[in-house]
Scaffold this active site. Structure first.
Site, PDB file in Angstrom:
ATOM      1  N   THR A 105       0.686  -1.173   0.036  1.00 15.68           N
ATOM      2  CA  THR A 105      -0.013   0.038   0.030  1.00 15.68           C
ATOM      3  C   THR A 105       0.693   1.291  -0.044  1.00 15.68           C
ATOM      4  O   THR A 105       1.969   1.277  -0.188  1.00 15.68           O
ATOM      5  CB  THR A 105      -1.042   0.174   1.175  1.00 15.68           C
ATOM      6  OG1 THR A 105      -0.132  -0.046   2.327  1.00 15.68           O
ATOM      7  CG2 THR A 105      -1.896  -1.305   1.414  1.00 15.68           C
ATOM      8  N   GLY A 106       0.245   2.461   0.203  1.00 15.25           N
ATOM      9  CA  GLY A 106       0.841   3.636   0.072  1.00 15.25           C
ATOM     10  C   GLY A 106       1.254   4.196   1.481  1.00 15.25           C
ATOM     11  O   GLY A 106       1.746   5.239   1.606  1.00 15.25           O
ATOM     12  N   ASP A 107       0.882   3.425   2.523  1.00 14.20           N
ATOM     13  CA  ASP A 107       0.963   3.989   3.921  1.00 14.20           C
ATOM     14  C   ASP A 107       1.488   2.523   4.858  1.00 14.20           C
ATOM     15  O   ASP A 107       1.622   1.530   4.184  1.00 14.20           O
ATOM     16  CB  ASP A 107      -0.008   4.644   4.578  1.00 14.20           C
ATOM     17  CG  ASP A 107       0.296   5.642   5.531  1.00 14.20           C
ATOM     18  OD1 ASP A 107       1.245   5.350   6.296  1.00 14.20           O
ATOM     19  OD2 ASP A 107      -0.133   6.715   5.186  1.00 14.20           O
ATOM     20  N   ASP A 108       1.258   2.692   6.095  1.00 12.02           N
ATOM     21  CA  ASP A 108       1.589   1.393   7.024  1.00 12.02           C
ATOM     22  C   ASP A 108       0.922   0.419   6.749  1.00 12.02           C
ATOM     23  O   ASP A 108      -0.150   0.446   6.254  1.00 12.02           O
ATOM     24  CB  ASP A 108       1.371   2.010   8.475  1.00 12.02           C
ATOM     25  CG  ASP A 108       2.311   3.133   8.946  1.00 12.02           C
ATOM     26  OD1 ASP A 108       3.212   3.489   8.294  1.00 12.02           O
ATOM     27  OD2 ASP A 108       1.961   3.869   9.922  1.00 12.02           O
TER      28      ASP A 108
ATOM     29  N   SER B 109       6.067  -1.085   1.274  1.00 11.35           N
ATOM     30  CA  SER B 109       5.215   0.171   1.548  1.00 11.35           C
ATOM     31  C   SER B 109       6.271   1.547   1.649  1.00 11.35           C
ATOM     32  O   SER B 109       7.478   0.881   2.207  1.00 11.35           O
ATOM     33  CB  SER B 109       4.252   0.230   2.764  1.00 11.35           C
ATOM     34  OG  SER B 109       4.038   1.674   3.190  1.00 11.35           O
TER      35      SER B 109
END
Length: 487
Positions: free
Chosen positions: A289-292, A323
């Site tokens: 994903t684009g975050d944690d 990520s």
């Protein structure tokens, strides 16, 4: 006669390495697929590997006896009563809006109350819909090839009140857009199937965030509030507008065998965020994903302190992913407290930070009894980060004297290659971090001058078998008393 299928964890890791080693190699297997669908195929392959090794007993297979699982927290329900979305006019052509069909089917489940609950079957096809709410005693079952796809008409998206432990929307003051699939005050709910897909079509929301035209906080893909006995398994989640899976004020939640995908430049697309919740099991999944990838939370500053519901009893096991942010994160919104977290057998590639414990002045609360072990890192900016100056504030009403207490964090058996900085541990001057215990850790850097040493301040604890050598604050206080944790 039952036979036992056993593949060692090391073998799985090698298989995962072979599958994800480079996009070029994946391209050779799937030359006609776009990058987006190669990534989807890649996630499915990793989920399949996890399934082959970690699947529970079924038919002639039994799980390897040395594989631990927390999935027994919630028993899987068999539903005798079964209905299909097509019974309510659902059309899977990717164009027809199916909102009324979903709402009618769930209304039927809610009001007829069949003994043992009801399974709502989604056959192969693409079912475009607005957001909808789940009800108790139901299973949402996606067949292979079934896609539940969110409409991109944001103007009609319903608003709900902010979470009381946040005091406002996470991004903007006021309310927030309801999650695409939502459950509030429900119990005995299952979302599962044959690796069908729930697609949030989040790019329209990401663009509004980038262009600063959002009116309220973006919707999560899946959110359960005030709910218990929830199972999410064998589903692909992709392109969430905001956080992907968000159980908040929940208990007894199992999330396993899921694949979660979003572009690395998609903003705030956390994978799984247990929030002020207890007895949560997260296992055997692939997240990119684009975050944690996984972030344990419990409310934001004065609102989280007042609500006072911690996250506790969180198990995170056998997660693989990538990520630009963190793999396993605690916080930064942890004002209600986070305790008794176990994360183990984690594989992280091309990460910003491998393990990140994060809080801030004004957060209050506590972070204690955190155990992270058996982690593999590759191509990571920072291997381990424990920081007391991360995250913003909801407003100017936070108490600057509300200092978080961080203690009892044990990290062991971590192996990393191509790690630019092994560790960064910065406590808070008037509330130093204590009992930070590192053992059997090897974080190999990258060739050349880009590798930086450990950096620490306002921290005490111990270190043993850590390479490169950690900061003197840990070495000088190494004794058995400073590293005691009761999990």
């Amino acid at each position: 006669m039952k036979t036992s299928l056993y593949i060692s964890t090391a073998t799985v890791y090698n298989l995962q390495l072979a599958v994800r080693s480079s996009n070029t190699e994946v391209s050779e297997f799937f030359p006609k697929l776009s990058d987006k669908y190669r990534m989807k195929m890649f996630g499915c392959l990793l989920s399949l590997l996890c399934f082959l090794v970690m699947a529970p007993s079924m038919n002639s297979w039994s799980a390897a006896t040395d594989v631990e699982t927390c999935a027994g927290t919630v028993a899987m329900r068999y539903r005798n009563d079964k209905i299909s979305i097509t019974d309510f006019g659902g059309v899977g052509d990717g164009r027809t809006l199916n909102t009324l069909a979903f709402r009618a089917a769930i209304f039927r489940i809610q009001h007829l109350r069949r003994r043992g609950g009801t399974l709502l079957y989604i056959p192969p096809g693409v079912y475009l819909t607005e957001s909808f709410n789940l009800t108790s005693h139901m299973t949402l079952y996606l067949a292979g090839g079934a896609v539940i796809k969110a409409t991109q008409n944001t103007w009609n998206w319903p608003l709900i009140a902010p979470l009381p432990s946040y005091g406002r929307g996470r991004e903007l003051p006021g309310g927030r857009y309801i999650s695409f699939i939502h459950g509030d005050g429900v119990r005995d709910v299952v979302i599962t199937g044959e690796n069908g897909t729930i697609d949030g079509q989040g790019d329209v929301w990401w663009n509004m965030w980038r262009q600063k035209t959002l009116r309220f906080t973006r919707p999560n893909l899946i959110e359960f509030m005030h709910s218990r006995h929830i199972i999410i398994s064998n589903v692909i989640f992709q392109n969430s507008p905001f956080w992907n899976i968000h159980p908040v004020y929940c208990s007894n939640v199992v999330i396993r065998y899921v694949t979660i995908l979003a572009p690395h430049d998609s903003p705030n697309t956390d994978g799984i965020d247990p929030d002020s919740s207890s007895n949560v099991c997260i296992e055997d999944s692939y997240i990119s994903t684009g975050d944690d990838l996984v972030a344990v939370k419990s409310g934001w500053d004065e609102y989280g302190i007042a609500y006072g519901r911690p996250s506790s009893g969180i198990t995170i096991r056998r997660i693989t992913g990538s990520s630009p942010f963190a793999g396993i994160a605690i916080g930064s919104e942890a004002s209600g407290g986070v305790e008794n977290v176990l994360a183990e057998h984690i594989n992280l590639y091309s990460m910003g930070i491998g393990i990140h414990v994060k809080t801030n002045i004004g957060r209050g609360g506590f972070i204690k009894n955190i155990t992270v072990s058996d982690v593999y890192l590759e191509n990571v900016r920072t291997g381990i980060k424990i920081s007391g100056n991360v995250g913003d504030h909801p407003d100017d009403k936070f108490n600057p004297n509300a200092l978080p207490l961080v203690s009892g964090i044990r990290i062991n058996q971590v192996w990393g290659v191509k790690v630019q900085q092994p560790g960064l541990i910065h406590g808070i001057r008037n509330s130093p971090f204590t009992g930070i215990c590192l053992s059997n850790i090897s974080l190999q850097g990258v060739p050349g001058p880009t590798t930086t040493p450990w950096k620490c301040s306002d921290v005490s604890g111990g270190a043993s078998g850590v390479s490169p050598s950690p900061c003197v604050e840990l070495i000088s206080t190494h004794d058995s008393g400073s590293c005691s944790i009761s999990y």
